[in-house]
Motif scaffolding. Structure first.
Motif, PDB file in Angstrom:
ATOM      1  N   CYS A 279       7.254  12.574  -2.428  1.00 16.75           N
ATOM      2  CA  CYS A 279       8.522  11.972  -1.989  1.00 16.75           C
ATOM      3  C   CYS A 279       9.418  11.585  -3.164  1.00 16.75           C
ATOM      4  N   ILE A 280       8.821  11.376  -4.330  1.00 14.08           N
ATOM      5  CA  ILE A 280       9.634  11.029  -5.501  1.00 14.08           C
ATOM      6  C   ILE A 280      10.596  12.145  -5.870  1.00 14.08           C
ATOM      7  N   GLY A 281      10.327  13.370  -5.423  1.00  9.34           N
ATOM      8  CA  GLY A 281      11.209  14.498  -5.682  1.00  9.34           C
ATOM      9  C   GLY A 281      11.911  14.975  -4.424  1.00  9.34           C
ATOM     10  N   GLY A 282      11.950  14.123  -3.421  1.00  6.09           N
ATOM     11  CA  GLY A 282      12.518  14.500  -2.131  1.00  6.09           C
ATOM     12  C   GLY A 282      14.019  14.324  -2.036  1.00  6.09           C
ATOM     13  N   ALA A 283      14.539  14.698  -0.887  1.00  8.59           N
ATOM     14  CA  ALA A 283      15.984  14.694  -0.644  1.00  8.59           C
ATOM     15  C   ALA A 283      16.590  13.295  -0.682  1.00  8.59           C
ATOM     16  N   GLY A 284      15.803  12.268  -0.436  1.00  8.85           N
ATOM     17  CA  GLY A 284      16.326  10.904  -0.450  1.00  8.85           C
ATOM     18  C   GLY A 284      16.389  10.290  -1.836  1.00  8.85           C
ATOM     19  N   GLN A 285      15.993  11.043  -2.846  1.00 12.08           N
ATOM     20  CA  GLN A 285      15.983  10.549  -4.222  1.00 12.08           C
ATOM     21  C   GLN A 285      17.192  11.079  -4.989  1.00 12.08           C
TER      22      GLN A 285
ATOM     23  N   ILE B 128       0.811  -1.213   0.000  1.00  9.14           N
ATOM     24  CA  ILE B 128       0.000   0.000   0.000  1.00  9.14           C
ATOM     25  C   ILE B 128       0.841   1.259   0.000  1.00  9.14           C
ATOM     26  N   LEU B 129       2.068   1.192   0.443  1.00 11.82           N
ATOM     27  CA  LEU B 129       2.857   2.399   0.595  1.00 11.82           C
ATOM     28  C   LEU B 129       3.438   2.930  -0.704  1.00 11.82           C
ATOM     29  N   LEU B 130       3.511   2.139  -1.731  1.00  9.43           N
ATOM     30  CA  LEU B 130       4.096   2.583  -2.987  1.00  9.43           C
ATOM     31  C   LEU B 130       3.422   3.858  -3.486  1.00  9.43           C
ATOM     32  N   ILE B 131       2.110   3.901  -3.492  1.00 11.87           N
ATOM     33  CA  ILE B 131       1.366   5.043  -4.002  1.00 11.87           C
ATOM     34  C   ILE B 131       1.586   6.292  -3.143  1.00 11.87           C
ATOM     35  N   PHE B 132       1.995   6.116  -1.877  1.00 14.96           N
ATOM     36  CA  PHE B 132       2.206   7.258  -0.992  1.00 14.96           C
ATOM     37  C   PHE B 132       3.377   8.130  -1.437  1.00 14.96           C
ATOM     38  N   GLY B 133       4.294   7.617  -2.227  1.00 11.88           N
ATOM     39  CA  GLY B 133       5.473   8.363  -2.647  1.00 11.88           C
ATOM     40  C   GLY B 133       5.203   9.410  -3.701  1.00 11.88           C
ATOM     41  N   SER B 134       4.066   9.347  -4.339  1.00 10.93           N
ATOM     42  CA  SER B 134       3.706  10.284  -5.395  1.00 10.93           C
ATOM     43  C   SER B 134       2.675  11.270  -4.870  1.00 10.93           C
ATOM     44  N   SER B 135       2.851  12.518  -5.201  1.00 11.70           N
ATOM     45  CA  SER B 135       1.898  13.537  -4.806  1.00 11.70           C
ATOM     46  C   SER B 135       0.493  13.118  -5.213  1.00 11.70           C
ATOM     47  N   GLY B 136      -0.415  13.085  -4.257  1.00 10.32           N
ATOM     48  CA  GLY B 136      -1.782  12.642  -4.500  1.00 10.32           C
ATOM     49  C   GLY B 136      -2.041  11.220  -4.055  1.00 10.32           C
TER      50      GLY B 136
ATOM     51  N   GLU C  93      -4.289  17.239   0.494  1.00 13.53           N
ATOM     52  CA  GLU C  93      -3.009  16.592   0.802  1.00 13.53           C
ATOM     53  C   GLU C  93      -1.922  17.594   0.476  1.00 13.53           C
ATOM     54  N   ILE C  94      -0.950  17.714   1.364  1.00  8.26           N
ATOM     55  CA  ILE C  94       0.188  18.595   1.118  1.00  8.26           C
ATOM     56  C   ILE C  94       1.467  17.798   1.316  1.00  8.26           C
ATOM     57  N   MET C  95       2.339  17.873   0.317  1.00  6.95           N
ATOM     58  CA  MET C  95       3.670  17.272   0.407  1.00  6.95           C
ATOM     59  C   MET C  95       4.694  18.376   0.171  1.00  6.95           C
ATOM     60  N   ALA C  96       5.733  18.380   0.961  1.00  2.91           N
ATOM     61  CA  ALA C  96       6.731  19.443   0.883  1.00  2.91           C
ATOM     62  C   ALA C  96       7.583  19.364  -0.381  1.00  2.91           C
ATOM     63  N   CYS C  97       7.829  18.187  -0.887  1.00  3.86           N
ATOM     64  CA  CYS C  97       8.729  18.020  -2.022  1.00  3.86           C
ATOM     65  C   CYS C  97       7.974  18.064  -3.354  1.00  3.86           C
ATOM     66  N   PRO C  98       8.608  18.584  -4.401  1.00  2.00           N
ATOM     67  CA  PRO C  98       7.971  18.640  -5.719  1.00  2.00           C
ATOM     68  C   PRO C  98       7.592  17.240  -6.207  1.00  2.00           C
ATOM     69  N   GLY C  99       6.324  17.041  -6.501  1.00  2.00           N
ATOM     70  CA  GLY C  99       5.869  15.732  -6.967  1.00  2.00           C
ATOM     71  C   GLY C  99       5.672  14.738  -5.835  1.00  2.00           C
TER      72      GLY C  99
ATOM     73  N   ALA D   1      -1.312  19.605  -3.044  1.00  2.00           N
ATOM     74  CA  ALA D   1      -0.246  20.576  -3.298  1.00  2.00           C
ATOM     75  C   ALA D   1       1.087  19.905  -3.004  1.00  2.00           C
ATOM     76  N   SER D   2       2.052  20.125  -3.896  1.00  2.00           N
ATOM     77  CA  SER D   2       3.406  19.640  -3.615  1.00  2.00           C
ATOM     78  C   SER D   2       4.362  20.813  -3.777  1.00  2.00           C
ATOM     79  N   GLY D   3       5.300  20.893  -2.865  1.00  2.00           N
ATOM     80  CA  GLY D   3       6.189  22.039  -2.789  1.00  2.00           C
ATOM     81  C   GLY D   3       5.576  23.047  -1.823  1.00  2.00           C
ATOM     82  N   LEU D   4       6.382  23.615  -0.951  1.00  2.00           N
ATOM     83  CA  LEU D   4       5.856  24.487   0.094  1.00  2.00           C
ATOM     84  C   LEU D   4       5.251  25.776  -0.445  1.00  2.00           C
ATOM     85  N   ALA D   5       5.779  26.332  -1.533  1.00  2.00           N
ATOM     86  CA  ALA D   5       5.184  27.539  -2.115  1.00  2.00           C
ATOM     87  C   ALA D   5       3.776  27.237  -2.623  1.00  2.00           C
TER      88      ALA D   5
END
Length: 167
Positions: free
Chosen positions: A96-102, A6-14, A88-94, A64-68
């Motif tokens: 977690c797929i666009g996050g610092a761990g990628q 189930i967690l795979l889909i959580f990595g993408s915005s939305g 849903e709000i994610m800090a990274c663009p797109g 929304a993805s990205g803090l701005a």
């Protein structure tokens, strides 16, 4: 690992919103929402909007993805220019797929879009696509949290916003 189903889909915005709507739909109707795709949420945009009808009511959602972009979305809601039942709000663009761990993409939107598309394609093929069907989640509730919506689950898993002075 069962949880990865189930967690795979959580990595993408939305993705988190999509999983929440699948669960809410089941809880409200007793039916499974097998084909929830939210085409608009698969796009690589900073703010995405969609809606779904549940029991005759239009449920409006936004991501929304990205803090701005998060700030823009929240300002629209605050100013009465937009209303949603779920955001849903994610800090990274797109997400977690666009996050610092990628791997660093330096704004390469086409590669982020490919990552997002791959996650959504994988999600469609997973045998378990709804959080409430996951054996690990069921075990946590059965052995510790009692039941979804229980007093213990609510106390441990929910929070609420309260305004605080800046320091």
């Amino acid at each position: 690992m069962i949880l990865s189903n189930i967690l795979l889909i959580f990595g993408s915005s939305g993705g988190v919103l999509k999983a929440a709507v699948r669960t809410a739909y089941n809880m409200l109707t007793g039916d499974d929402l097998e084909q929830l795709e939210f085409k608009e949420l698969k796009e690589m945009k900073g703010i995405k909007e969609s809606s779904i009808e549940i029991l005759g009511k239009e449920v409006k959602v936004a991501v929304a993805s990205g803090l701005a972009n998060a700030r823009r979305l929240l300002e629209r809601i605050r100013d009465g220019k937009a209303h949603y039942e779920i955001i849903e709000i994610m800090a990274c663009p797109g997400g977690c797929i666009g996050g610092a761990g990628q791997p660093l993409l330096r704004g390469n939107v086409s590669k982020l879009e490919k990552r997002m598309k791959a996650i959504h394609t994988e999600d469609r093929d997973k045998p378990i696509r709804r959080s409430y069907e996951n054996k690990s989640i069921k075990k946590i509730y059965n052995e510790y949290l009692d039941a979804p919506g229980s007093e213990k689950a609510h106390h441990l898993l929910h929070t609420e916003y309260s305004s605080r002075e800046k320091y």
